[in-house]
Design an enzyme around this catalytic site. Structure first.
Site, PDB file in Angstrom:
ATOM      1  N   LYS A 159      -0.440  11.658   5.470  1.00  0.00           N
ATOM      2  CA  LYS A 159      -0.369  10.605   6.433  1.00  0.00           C
ATOM      3  C   LYS A 159       0.319   9.273   5.784  1.00  0.00           C
ATOM      4  CE  LYS A 159      -2.581   6.985   7.382  1.00  0.00           C
ATOM      5  NZ  LYS A 159      -3.630   6.164   7.349  1.00  0.00           N
TER       6      LYS A 159
ATOM      7  N   LYS B  69       0.761  -1.183  -0.154  1.00  0.00           N
ATOM      8  CA  LYS B  69      -0.089  -0.074   0.054  1.00  0.00           C
ATOM      9  C   LYS B  69       0.827   1.382   0.018  1.00  0.00           C
ATOM     10  CE  LYS B  69      -3.646   2.655   0.523  1.00  0.00           C
ATOM     11  NZ  LYS B  69      -4.635   2.717   1.284  1.00  0.00           N
TER      12      LYS B  69
END
Lengths: 292, 292, 292, 292
Positions: free
Chosen positions: D238, D170
């Protein structure tokens, strides 16, 4: 005379202890490795058998490798911060994250003591000579109480702001040093690309607005082609990690520093972490297909 | 006493002419703008009515804004290079591409003359004081013949290599200055992010390995928040274009310089090209959503 | 049927000629190397003995390596632009600077002709298949007049704006391709750092927002570890030079592209310019001390 | 039918719950905010009053904002990991650090259970449609046991490697997406600098090697000049923090990603964190002195 506990006696800590002893203070030092403990004794200090023994002191100083080391010593259930006595002052001189510095400050404060973050610049030579530059974060009155101790170790003691500020200033210092070296490295690669007398060119450059302490101090090594530390790239990489953590915490973007930090990381990935941080020049050459 | 032709009398050229006159030389100057011609007269030199008039000299010096200006004066069918006499020496002190410098050198040489590239650093103040740092590329014996003239304008005259080397050294100089300013700018933004006394921190930082001429000379302006030139960002952007051209010509990669160069270009794109190059700090602040 | 002159018959030009011939046009081609002239004949076109012979045509097309080549053919005292006839249309399909494209447009226009810049993307395979994507800058009515010819060579003919726009669009295209490859390279290095099945991961990644034509087309080569061109890094480096020139001319800052461009330059400096541009992955690995 | 506990019911979690319910599973959901609890009920699941209640399940799924949230739920003295039963499977689908994923895996394993890290890509729309791409790290047999559940939520379930690999994949995905957007943004700024039809140019570009899912999906928003999320820049920032942490942990240098990450950080610092990550285009324009 002050009773001092001192944790950590590496290449920096040991001469700092020696200078405190020379200044007439009573020092009890603790370190984990046998070599460090020998350095404590050689510096004229008492050798403690546990970190806790260093708590029997007016001032507790630490000089440790990294944030987790400092956290392990002071924080958590078994951390020394819980056991400090009122009036006791903790001075952490390690280079760690501002976050760690603030956590130590708060934990020590909760137990009634006081804490300063006081990282240094200048390297081993300045540690030996007692001429470190010390950047101090914390309350002004606390700094005044330990100023004589700091002056035994350093020649420039600067209060820069509230707790954590010493560490942020050190981070700012380290980003400048790394970037100035990277600039110098790229300049040298450009000069080398076409038969220029690099030594003469650096002399000409160094006399003007491009002059820097990095250029002055690394000039001889550049011309000799050596990368003996000095300050190891691996340590500078650690410090640039602290810069990145500070930038993320403060929510700020530092694009030039980010690129320089990746180059320093590449140095380590390529197995050159034990060389002087000047090895950014080695990488700049190799990136361009030349012998480093 | 030497008969000197001098082309270009801007903020740098005019005081250079004045210093040559003061040293007892006979100078005939040419410039396109009326203001510059007035500066030539004020400097005590004769005002030529055409660039060609400056050919009646032993040494022809030029101090022009950019590579195309220098090419226009010396190269092409109507360029002065075709008309130099044997024994005549051309000294181009403009900051231009090494490619331009070499083209001028070769064209002058083809006509029997000699040429040096001799860009300077130090800015207006050093031009006035006669304390420029002059980086000279070309043949050593030619340099010796004009050394007294160079010494009338500068305090450090350095022969760095063959034709074009002066310009490459100046390019290296300018990449260092820009990058050192960019590093300082990012450090200041980091310091400002958390209540640190920036003046005190810069003092602490400046005393160690992070010290630089840039830090020393720009410190007051940083604390005062002013961006009065000094050296305009637009000029530094031009110089970084020269660095990029040199890197492409030599086939070398300069990643940190590339990022800094983009930031300087952004300054101009945002309308701040007339500010001092310290305005990289303004951009660093604005990139982070703060008042510049 | 249109009479076409065609200059340049390399790996791209030769199949483009073949497709024009197949579409029923009469083509007379010129190229400097014997190998290219053989390719012209093999493509079914007449072989001209001089570039000037190609002027005997309704439309003059060129497909050359770089800006100086195009400038040499069209511009200057002996350039073909001076000799174009009214009604004649020049279509330069090379990838060159917008500046060069505009200079050709203006020079051809001054002689009464019309010119388009019409660079292509898609590579050798698309040139052979006649499925190139062609980005055209110039006047709309001129484009309509040559549209059938463009459609013989490409499957997507897009008018993007005034003269030079085709080249700027191609520049934008090349910066995206290079950066997308660089992103993929860094992703692969991250995946390889810890025992991940890179093929499976690329499949998962490719199905979402991270999907790209680059990922699709380069996936097999990544897994096989080969860098056979395809599109040579040296050509992409040339194109990124065009991007940099465009950015400087327009006065804009492109920081990400600048870093990617330095990495491409490093590839060449390290001797890998003849590999496919995917070799940015080789560099990303080597930067991290791994076999490329 | 499987008994499922589900922790977290935000913009992604709620439709994932709904798809599990639609597939015939019994779901008990927990969330801290009242709005999220309402979404759980609306999705047809039972609303738990405490996270612990979710332990009464065969499979415990979580979809939480960040690493500290996941750590708070599973780790530490009060973490759920201590209370899992043998045979119970934990599937954390949040995007967190590989370090957190491995810690959860190990803590769950120590209690006799099994754990997978299974972050997703595709965004809210894919969550609603049950067409998420799910990247799974962990033991193959454990994945097989929950595959029907994953297939209820996603259309592409890929096992990429050992524990933590889903998160690293990811991270690789997110660095590609951010960099591809940054490339597109710089291309658009270049196109806009000179009267080009940006829509036409993007069409031409999108058909060739520069094509990407980002270009396809963001094209309309680029032309409309809107930055409605989609995927908020703050979340992407983030995720880039996770990439940086992974790179530091693995000791690798990712220079292009580093620059892109600084630009994303600048977006947030300038107050644009709530815009779509396409706002990298807004920043690229503003960096060049144009309206964003």
């Amino acid at each position: 005379m002050t009773n001092i506990g001192f944790i950590g006696a590496g290449v920096m800590g040991a001469p700092m202890i020696a200078n405190l002893v020379s200044a007439g203070h009573s020092v009890r030092g603790f370190a984990r490795s046998a070599a460090s403990r020998e350095r404590i004794a050689a510096a004229g200090a008492a050798v403690a058998t546990a970190a806790d023994d260093c708590l029997e002191s007016d001032v507790l100083i630490s000089m440790l490798p990294d944030s987790p080391d400092v956290a392990a010593v002071y924080l958590g259930e078994r951390g020394l911060a819980r056991s400090v006595s009122p009036q006791q002052i903790v001075v952490d001189m390690s280079t760690v994250t501002a976050e760690t510095a603030i956590a130590v400050h708060d934990a020590v404060g909760a137990a009634g003591g006081s804490a300063l973050d006081a990282p240094v610049s200048g390297g081993e030579q300045a540690a030996v000579e007692g001429s470190l530059s010390i950047m101090v974060g914390g309350e002004p009155d606390v700094i005044e109480r330990v100023r004589p101790l700091l002056e035994a170790m350093g020649s420039a003691i600067t209060h820069v702001g509230p707790p954590g500020s010493g560490q942020l200033t050190k981070a700012a210092n380290q980003l400048i040093v790394a970037t100035n070296i990277a600039a110098l490295a790229e300049a040298v690669v450009l000069l080398e690309s076409s038969g220029i007398d690099v030594g003469a060119a650096l002399t000409a450059i160094g006399g003007g607005l491009a002059g820097s302490t990095v250029l002055e101090r690394k000039r001889a090594a550049i011309l000799a082609g050596t990368y003996r530390p000095g300050f190891r790239a691996a340590l500078h990489d650690k410090d640039l990690g602290i810069v990145a953590a500070a930038a993320r915490r403060e929510g700020i973007a530092l694009p030039v520093t980010a690129v320089v930090s990746q180059l320093m990381a590449a140095l380590l990935a390529r197995g050159d972490g034990e060389l002087d941080h000047l090895a950014l020049l080695k990488l700049a050459r190799e990136l361009n297909g030349r012998a480093g």
